[in-house]
Write an enzyme that holds these catalytic residues in place. Structure first.
Site, short mmCIF file in Angstrom:
data_model
loop_
_atom_site.label_atom_id
_atom_site.label_comp_id
_atom_site.label_asym_id
_atom_site.label_seq_id
_atom_site.Cartn_x
_atom_site.Cartn_y
_atom_site.Cartn_z
N HIS A 251 9.31 -32.56 5.02
CA HIS A 251 10.61 -32.59 5.70
C HIS A 251 11.41 -31.33 5.41
O HIS A 251 12.14 -30.84 6.27
CB HIS A 251 11.40 -33.82 5.26
N GLU B 296 16.41 -40.24 2.17
CA GLU B 296 15.35 -39.25 2.37
C GLU B 296 15.69 -38.38 3.58
O GLU B 296 15.63 -38.85 4.71
CB GLU B 296 14.01 -39.95 2.58
N HIS C 111 7.12 -50.05 2.58
CA HIS C 111 8.08 -50.60 3.54
C HIS C 111 7.73 -52.08 3.73
O HIS C 111 6.56 -52.47 3.60
CB HIS C 111 7.97 -49.96 4.92
N ASP D 208 3.33 -39.31 -0.24
CA ASP D 208 3.58 -39.66 1.16
C ASP D 208 2.62 -38.82 2.01
O ASP D 208 3.04 -37.97 2.79
CB ASP D 208 5.03 -39.39 1.52
N ASP E 268 4.89 -52.66 6.13
CA ASP E 268 3.54 -52.27 5.66
C ASP E 268 2.78 -53.46 5.10
O ASP E 268 1.55 -53.49 5.16
CB ASP E 268 3.62 -51.24 4.52
N GLU F 124 11.19 -34.90 0.50
CA GLU F 124 9.79 -34.74 0.92
C GLU F 124 9.52 -33.28 1.25
O GLU F 124 10.29 -32.64 1.97
CB GLU F 124 9.48 -35.61 2.13
#
Length: 435
Positions: free
Chosen positions: A270, A231, A100, A338, A103, A267
């Site tokens: 998720h 996502e 990101h 992740d 980040d 993910e």
């Protein structure tokens, strides 16, 4: 040049299943051929910049336990973080990374300063990629951490926030393109609501559709060849997110005419939060033609929230990569870790050990999936289960016969079907034989 953060740790090598070296691969052999392709090219591993280098280890009940020398909001700290990150990439040997904007750069006073900081870091990343051979799997914008996004970015009731977010995404797509990124991801952590009492649902969905359309339009305008990915996640931090799961995202894309422009980054954690298995979400994305990439991790099945742990369940990985292989494998996507260290995992080598274990687990899953695919272990029973639809009557049911004609044939032929075994236990035992 070493930063000294990882001490005298050497580059991680493949040593085989018998090795007891915690800093060596036991199953991930980048050059091993699986289904005619190098394992590295199947899995396309990536390191997540945010969890590995930006996350401070905090939780709702305590501050940061990690003490990293780059934890400050200064450009020099961001440069040190980049040095450590690329040293880590080289030690681990994963071919990709993801980030990101927030980040990698300090938080500036305004949009212009954020952009200047981001471009300064991208200059550094370009040089480091050229030196190390590292590649960018995808870039994205953090549109959820800053307090301006408390009520969302694309779905914010304030048009100024929408505009700020859109401008930020523009700069992040530019950065991703400069770095040769193969995808651009949108995760709507604040795109949803806490209560319907203060939410205009119709307006917010339309605004989100407009935002995504702007992203797609800009991608084509600048000639970005990568894939735009959404996502899905059902909740957390928002009570209810609009990109709840793969099915919800597909319905959203269809509504706004974007189903041929955007795919999904799925993910595992998720999927679990949404009440699905990872395998389900991958299978549905493949079936709907929107499978793009994977964020690999796992959740603690008892905690009820997104724990982002490194994967360690080989049967789950086998079934996941079986779906990836059925989809034809990754094109621009890959396997991004992740995943983050546990709060008590303080040592620099813990970061390597976590990734090594995850990569080995995925490698075992891939090899099991490939063997099942080659042997027809699951496809043959599936073909047998649906064989009736390949017959003359089955084909006529799907094209040609009307409802009243079907009723007539059922009566005339005295069709009185009896159930057949679904053989679930048999199939589960087959999977266990391969893992």
């Amino acid at each position: 040049m070493s930063t000294g953060f990882f001490g005298d740790i050497q580059k991680v090598r493949y040593e085989g299943p018998e090795s007891d070296n915690p800093l060596a691969f036991r199953h991930y052999n980048a050059d091993e051929i699986v289904l005619g392709k190098r394992m590295e090219d199947h899995l396309r591993f990536a390191v997540a910049y945010w969890h590995s280098f930006a996350w401070e280890g905090g939780d709702p009940f305590g501050g940061r336990p990690f003490d990293r020398p780059w934890f400050s909001n200064e450009i020099d700290a961001a440069k040190l973080k980049a040095d450590v990150a690329f040293e880590f990439f080289s030690l681990l040997g994963a071919p990709y990374y993801c980030f990101h904007d927030a980040d990698v750069r300090p938080e500036g006073r305004n949009f212009a300063e954020n952009t200047r900081y981001l471009n300064e870091i991208v200059d550094i990343f370009e040089k480091k990629q050229a030196e190390t051979g590292m590649k960018l799997l995808w870039g994205t914008a953090n549109l959820f951490s800053n307090r301006r996004y408390m009520a969302g970015a694309a779905t914010n009731p304030d048009p100024d926030v929408f505009a700020f977010a859109a401008a930020t995404v523009k700069t992040c797509i530019d950065a991703t393109k400069r770095l040769g990124g193969e995808n651009y991801v949108l995760w709507g952590g604040r795109e949803g609501y806490e209560t319907l009492l203060n939410t205009d649902l119709s307006r917010e969905l339309d605004h989100m559709g407009r935002f995504l359309s702007l992203v797609v339009e800009y991608k084509h305008k600048i000639g970005f060849k990568g894939t735009i990915l959404i996502e899905p996640k059902p909740q957390e931090p928002t009570k209810h997110q609009y990109d709840y799961d793969v099915a919800t995202v597909y319905g959203f894309l269809k509504r706004y005419g974007l189903e041929n422009e955007v795919k999904v980054n799925i993910e595992q954690g998720h999927a679990i939060l949404a009440g699905h298995s990872f395998e389900h979400e991958l299978a549905l994305a493949r079936t709907l033609g929107i499978f793009g990439s994977i964020d690999m991790n796992r959740n603690d099945y008892q905690s009820g929230w997104d724990t982002d742990q490194f994967p360690n369940n080989v049967p789950e990985m086998a079934l996941a990569y079986y779906q990836v292989l059925l989809a034809g494998g990754f094109t621009t996507g890959g396997t991004n870790f992740d995943a983050k260290l546990r709060r008590q995992s303080l040592d620099p080598q813990d970061l390597l050990i976590g990734h090594i274990g995850g990569m080995d687990c995925c490698a075992r899953g891939l090899k099991a999936a490939a063997r099942m695919l080659e042997d027809g272990a699951l496809s043959k029973p599936l073909d047998e289960r649906y064989a009736g639809w390949n017959g003359e009557f089955g084909k006529r049911l799907l094209s040609g016969l009307s409802l009243d004609q079907i009723a007539g044939e059922v009566e005339a032929k005295d069709i009185n079907p009896q159930p057949k075994s679904g053989r679930q236990e048999y199939l589960e035992n087959i999977v266990n034989r391969y893992v």
